[in-house]
Scaffold this active site. Structure first.
Site, PDB file in Angstrom:
ATOM      1  N   HIS A   1      20.818 115.881  52.419  1.00 51.35           N
ATOM      2  CA  HIS A   1      19.916 115.826  53.508  1.00 51.35           C
ATOM      3  C   HIS A   1      20.475 116.004  55.095  1.00 51.35           C
ATOM      4  O   HIS A   1      19.905 115.228  56.054  1.00 51.35           O
ATOM      5  CB  HIS A   1      19.066 114.591  53.269  1.00 51.35           C
ATOM      6  CG  HIS A   1      18.382 114.558  51.958  1.00 51.35           C
ATOM      7  ND1 HIS A   1      17.069 115.243  51.695  1.00 51.35           N
ATOM      8  CD2 HIS A   1      18.928 114.107  50.766  1.00 51.35           C
ATOM      9  CE1 HIS A   1      16.816 115.032  50.325  1.00 51.35           C
ATOM     10  NE2 HIS A   1      17.844 114.417  49.928  1.00 51.35           N
TER      11      HIS A   1
ATOM     12  N   LYS B   1      49.760 105.983  70.823  1.00 52.74           N
ATOM     13  CA  LYS B   1      50.281 104.387  71.145  1.00 52.74           C
ATOM     14  C   LYS B   1      50.933 103.977  72.187  1.00 52.74           C
ATOM     15  O   LYS B   1      50.735 102.992  72.955  1.00 52.74           O
ATOM     16  CB  LYS B   1      51.088 103.974  69.711  1.00 52.74           C
ATOM     17  CG  LYS B   1      50.428 104.062  68.301  1.00 52.74           C
ATOM     18  CD  LYS B   1      51.222 103.771  67.355  1.00 52.74           C
ATOM     19  CE  LYS B   1      50.867 103.847  65.947  1.00 52.74           C
ATOM     20  NZ  LYS B   1      51.582 103.578  64.755  1.00 52.74           N
TER      21      LYS B   1
ATOM     22  N   GLU C   1      46.733  96.786  67.296  1.00 55.74           N
ATOM     23  CA  GLU C   1      45.142  96.544  66.717  1.00 55.74           C
ATOM     24  C   GLU C   1      45.126  95.218  65.779  1.00 55.74           C
ATOM     25  O   GLU C   1      44.479  94.222  66.105  1.00 55.74           O
ATOM     26  CB  GLU C   1      44.402  97.658  66.089  1.00 55.74           C
ATOM     27  CG  GLU C   1      44.232  98.828  67.032  1.00 55.74           C
ATOM     28  CD  GLU C   1      45.454  99.626  66.810  1.00 55.74           C
ATOM     29  OE1 GLU C   1      46.582  99.397  66.549  1.00 55.74           O
ATOM     30  OE2 GLU C   1      45.161 101.166  66.708  1.00 55.74           O
TER      31      GLU C   1
ATOM     32  N   GLY D   1      52.298 103.595  54.061  1.00 56.54           N
ATOM     33  CA  GLY D   1      51.160 102.791  54.233  1.00 56.54           C
ATOM     34  C   GLY D   1      50.086 103.409  53.360  1.00 56.54           C
ATOM     35  O   GLY D   1      49.365 102.638  52.819  1.00 56.54           O
ATOM     36  N   ARG D   2      49.781 104.612  53.638  1.00 52.53           N
ATOM     37  CA  ARG D   2      48.681 105.524  52.799  1.00 52.53           C
ATOM     38  C   ARG D   2      48.931 105.682  51.455  1.00 52.53           C
ATOM     39  O   ARG D   2      47.940 106.037  50.785  1.00 52.53           O
ATOM     40  CB  ARG D   2      48.289 106.674  53.645  1.00 52.53           C
ATOM     41  CG  ARG D   2      49.547 107.840  53.846  1.00 52.53           C
ATOM     42  CD  ARG D   2      49.238 108.832  54.656  1.00 52.53           C
ATOM     43  NE  ARG D   2      50.198 109.726  55.003  1.00 52.53           N
ATOM     44  CZ  ARG D   2      51.007 109.594  55.912  1.00 52.53           C
ATOM     45  NH1 ARG D   2      51.196 108.476  56.701  1.00 52.53           N
ATOM     46  NH2 ARG D   2      52.373 110.618  55.799  1.00 52.53           N
TER      47      ARG D   2
ATOM     48  N   GLU E   1      46.975 112.628  57.475  1.00 49.21           N
ATOM     49  CA  GLU E   1      48.043 112.087  58.021  1.00 49.21           C
ATOM     50  C   GLU E   1      49.400 112.713  57.311  1.00 49.21           C
ATOM     51  O   GLU E   1      50.539 112.891  57.952  1.00 49.21           O
ATOM     52  CB  GLU E   1      48.050 110.556  57.837  1.00 49.21           C
ATOM     53  CG  GLU E   1      48.864 109.820  59.079  1.00 49.21           C
ATOM     54  CD  GLU E   1      48.563 108.308  59.265  1.00 49.21           C
ATOM     55  OE1 GLU E   1      49.112 107.639  58.269  1.00 49.21           O
ATOM     56  OE2 GLU E   1      48.244 107.925  60.183  1.00 49.21           O
TER      57      GLU E   1
ATOM     58  N   LYS F   1      52.637  96.744  57.543  1.00 47.76           N
ATOM     59  CA  LYS F   1      54.168  96.994  57.174  1.00 47.76           C
ATOM     60  C   LYS F   1      54.872  96.600  58.398  1.00 47.76           C
ATOM     61  O   LYS F   1      55.888  95.905  58.118  1.00 47.76           O
ATOM     62  CB  LYS F   1      53.978  98.455  56.628  1.00 47.76           C
ATOM     63  CG  LYS F   1      55.461  98.817  56.219  1.00 47.76           C
ATOM     64  CD  LYS F   1      55.329 100.444  55.939  1.00 47.76           C
ATOM     65  CE  LYS F   1      56.733 100.848  55.493  1.00 47.76           C
ATOM     66  NZ  LYS F   1      56.779 102.265  55.059  1.00 47.76           N
TER      67      LYS F   1
HETATM   68  O1  F6P Z   1      48.126 105.270  62.072  1.00 51.04           O
HETATM   69  C1  F6P Z   1      49.521 105.241  61.946  1.00 51.04           C
HETATM   70  C2  F6P Z   1      49.939 104.114  61.146  1.00 51.04           C
HETATM   71  O2  F6P Z   1      51.342 103.849  61.245  1.00 51.04           O
HETATM   72  C3  F6P Z   1      49.448 104.241  59.582  1.00 51.04           C
HETATM   73  O3  F6P Z   1      50.456 105.438  59.018  1.00 51.04           O
HETATM   74  C4  F6P Z   1      49.795 103.016  59.053  1.00 51.04           C
HETATM   75  O4  F6P Z   1      48.950 103.020  57.692  1.00 51.04           O
HETATM   76  C5  F6P Z   1      48.953 102.193  59.964  1.00 51.04           C
HETATM   77  O5  F6P Z   1      49.287 102.791  61.483  1.00 51.04           O
HETATM   78  C6  F6P Z   1      49.104 100.614  59.971  1.00 51.04           C
HETATM   79  O6  F6P Z   1      50.656 100.416  59.968  1.00 51.04           O
HETATM   80  P1  F6P Z   1      50.950  99.078  59.830  1.00 51.04           P
HETATM   81  O7  F6P Z   1      50.557  98.732  58.407  1.00 51.04           O
HETATM   82  O8  F6P Z   1      52.603  98.731  60.316  1.00 51.04           O
HETATM   83  O9  F6P Z   1      50.273  98.055  60.528  1.00 51.04           O
END
Ligand code: F6P
Length: 507
Positions: A362, A472, A191, A245-246, A331, A185
């Protein structure tokens, strides 16, 4: 909230249920298991094995009315700025309307055209690069709907910055026949950018830097950044700031899923979500599946003080569903202040965990049956499998029904304390006809709105996640030190600094 009459009445009612066993509740009321259920469009929720009565449900419904839940649901579904700390709507429901806003329709058409082309045999593999909400939804749903997918196309998911994940996600793939979809987003997530850059190098090494852009698409609310990265403008898909995002599976974040299962199955997923959206908007509380799950969540968390709940799908295809709901719930609900910044005053989000049955039986069910903590669980199962091994399915479902039965009722005392099954351990069963794109959409929306119901009772904002920011910031400072572009922070604590030093001296 906790100072309202409705809350106080529920507290007193909970005291009155102390020592009442689920066995007593069922013995006294032979129809309980048929009555304490709710159903919509093929999806059944049996909540009879929770420690509650009809009176509890009526009192929880009164609480829902007291806090104006109906009005809040309408505000969310109608795109009002319910995400108050970020001053914007959380309008994921608009993504799955039969007649969505024009910009959504346009992007769905864009996705369908792109997915149809991507499914024509050109690609051997599609790799989604994203993390959190930009990974878990499509990863979960692609696994869940494997039976509906194009079997000749491999769809993989790369999320972790751990280089081992890049290796695993690309192992055996031909770069010349691999498409990457970078989903972010913000297009700033470290990452995701690290993985995207490594992917670009991997592609460029094989096909030449000038051809690399043909192997990339992007989904983002920052299209300029995606184009700067090297994605062609017509392969950049929009996200909007009003999609969290979620909560984004129904947006272009679901592009990899659409490529796997095709546009028609994706449309069925959206239809299932929309069905639950409308059910949530209109059904009375005692028949309203998401509201019931949320209110029972409040009952278990705040009145019985149970701090976790388990999500146990008896469906191997839903193996990632607990991880997906874990992000959605934790979250959203892991907050200590109300939307206005004041302390929340009650316990909020439980720890959510789980994995598919029967494997869990199990592993951790021992604790569920005989441990000192009470852990409510949701079982999820289906009447019809997506495979032809009917006997396996009967065995699977027999286990699910048996687990719920054993937890609730235990077994008569044999005099051996080690073999004692006290029972009185609550569970809810969610039973669908079959795991299909449509029923998966229903399940996703069911839990989204469960989380919204709970958040509304607690008065928290379920649509922000400020709690992830500090880590972060600290990581980027430490990363600068590890790569030699910054000197150690003199104010850093001795533990963290010693660990960094040891790492630097031994890496
Ligand atoms: O973990 C934090 C977060 O901001 C989530 O809410 C989000 O889904 C994820 O990182 C990825 O964010 P982006 O889509 O901006 O890469």
């Amino acid at each position: 909230m906790h100072d309202t009459g409705e809350w106080q009445a529920l507290s007193a009612h909970r005291e009155a249920l102390e020592g009442v066993h689920l066995r007593d509740l069922f013995d006294r009321d032979p129809q309980r298991g048929e009555r304490l259920v709710a159903e919509t469009d093929g999806l059944l929720v049996d909540y009879s094995k929770n420690r509650l009565t009809d009176e509890t449900v009526a009192m929880l419904a009164a609480l829902a009315d007291r806090i104006g839940l109906r009005h809040r649901i309408e505000a969310m579904l109608d795109g009002k700025p319910v995400n108050t700390t970020e001053n914007r709507p959380a309008w994921h429901a608009a993504l799955r309307r039969p007649a969505p806003p024009p910009e959504v329709r346009q992007e769905l058409n864009h996705m369908a055209a792109f997915a149809t082309e991507a499914r024509d045999g050109r690609w051997q593999a599609v790799v989604n690069i994203g993390i959190g909400g930009s990974d878990l939804g499509p990863a979960m749903a692609t696994a869940a709907l494997a039976a509906y997918a194009d079997q000749d196309l491999e769809v993989r998911f790369l999320s972790n910055v751990d280089g081992a994940h890049f290796g695993a996600a690309t192992r055996g793939l031909d770069p010349a026949r691999t498409l990457f979809i970078v989903v972010s987003k913000t297009f700033t997530t470290t990452e995701t950018l690290a993985n995207a850059i490594t992917a670009r190098d991997w592609i460029a090494h094989a096909v030449g830097a000038d051809q690399a852009s043909r192997h990339f698409a992007a989904v983002t609310a920052s299209p300029d950044k995606a184009q700067d990265f090297g994605v062609d403008a017509d392969a950049v898909f929009a996200m909007w700031d009003w999609v969290g995002g979620r909560y984004s599976l129904a947006s272009a974040v679901g592009l990899s899923l659409m490529i796997a299962v095709g546009p028609d199955a994706f449309a069925d997923l959206l239809a299932g979500m929309h069905q639950i959206d409308e059910h949530y908007r209109t059904a009375p509380w005692a028949e309203n599946l998401p509201a019931l799950l949320g209110l029972i969540g409040i009952w278990n968390r705040n009145f019985w003080d149970w701090p976790t709940y388990g999500l146990l799908p008896y469906a191997q295809e839903l193996a990632l569903f607990p991880a997906y709901i874990q992000q959605l719930d934790m979250e959203s609900s892991g907050k200590s202040v109300q939307a206005d910044g004041s302390p929340v005053g009650t316990a909020t989000g439980p720890v959510v965990w789980g994995q598919p049955g029967t494997n869990g039986q199990h592993a951790f069910h021992q604790l569920l049956h005989q441990g000192t903590d009470i852990v409510p669980v949701d079982f999820i199962g289906f009447c019809q499998p997506n495979h032809g091994l009917a006997e396996h399915h009967d065995l699977l479902m027999a286990n699910m029904f048996a687990q719920a039965e054993a937890l609730a009722f235990g077994a008569p005392d044999t005099g051996d304390p080690h073999r004692s099954f006290p029972g009185n351990r609550p569970s809810t069963v969610v039973l669908g006809d079959q795991l299909t794109p449509r029923s998966l959409g229903q399940l996703v929306a069911l839990y989204e709105h469960k989380v919204f119901t709970q958040a509304t009772v607690w008065g928290i904002n379920p649509f922000d996640q400020w709690g992830v920011e500090l880590g972060k910031t600290l990581a980027s400072g430490i990363a600068a030190e590890l790569t030699g572009s910054a000197t150690p922070d003199p104010n850093r604590d001795s533990s963290t600094q010693s660990l960094i030093n040891r790492y630097l001296s031994r890496r």
